[in-house]
Design an enzyme around this catalytic site. Structure first.
Site: not given
Length: 161
Positions: A36-37
């Site tokens: 989730q970067c």
């Protein structure tokens, strides 16, 4: 180079024990990853490097890490599914680890010592920091999260000659 780096036990995302010695004679790209970067799309570039160079002796190893902005909250099953479905990841992934602090995985402790960051910093600043290791087991270079996988092709090709 001590054999210490090559003998550090690592657990794959499927629960198998490995060490870098299992990849002896290959160039290795070690990356701390997260699902989730902002850099997560680099999974696609890492997979492209793996597909392009695996038959020439490159191994890409992904080590999920939740230390930066809690960007890898899932368990191993969720991480595997996410990587396969969204980016077609087929390179080896390992169990979620920490890369900094008291609980940092010994592999990353060694990598940080052998290839410090900017101004000699030992800490890893964010997800998708990359370490390139030569076929001889020597740490060649550290790359910032902002360095795109495709920008490593020159360095990789030089190591594979």
């Amino acid at each position: 180079m001590s054999d210490n780096l090559l003998s550090i036990p690592c657990t794959t995302i499927k629960g198998e024990q490995k060490t870098l010695a299992d990849f002896a004679g290959k160039a290795v790209l070690v990356v701390n990853t997260a699902s989730q970067c902002g850099f997560t799309p680099q999974y696609k570039g890492l997979e492209a490097l793996w597909q392009t160079y695996k038959d020439q002796g490159l191994v890409v190893l992904g080590f999920p890490c939740n230390q930066f902005g809690k960007q890898e909250p899932g368990n191993e099953g969720a991480i595997t599914e996410f990587c396969e479905l969204n980016f077609g990841v087929s390179f080896p992934l390992f169990k979620k680890i920490e890369v900094n602090g008291a609980n940092a995985h010994p592999l990353f402790v060694q990598l940080k010592q052998r290839a410090p960051g900017v101004l000699g910093s030992k800490g890893i600043k964010w997800n998708f920091t990359k370490f390139l290791i030569g076929k001889d087991g020597q740490v060649v270079k550290r790359f910032a999260p902002t360095t795109k996988p495709q920008d490593l092709t020159g360095e990789i090709e030089a190591l594979l000659k």
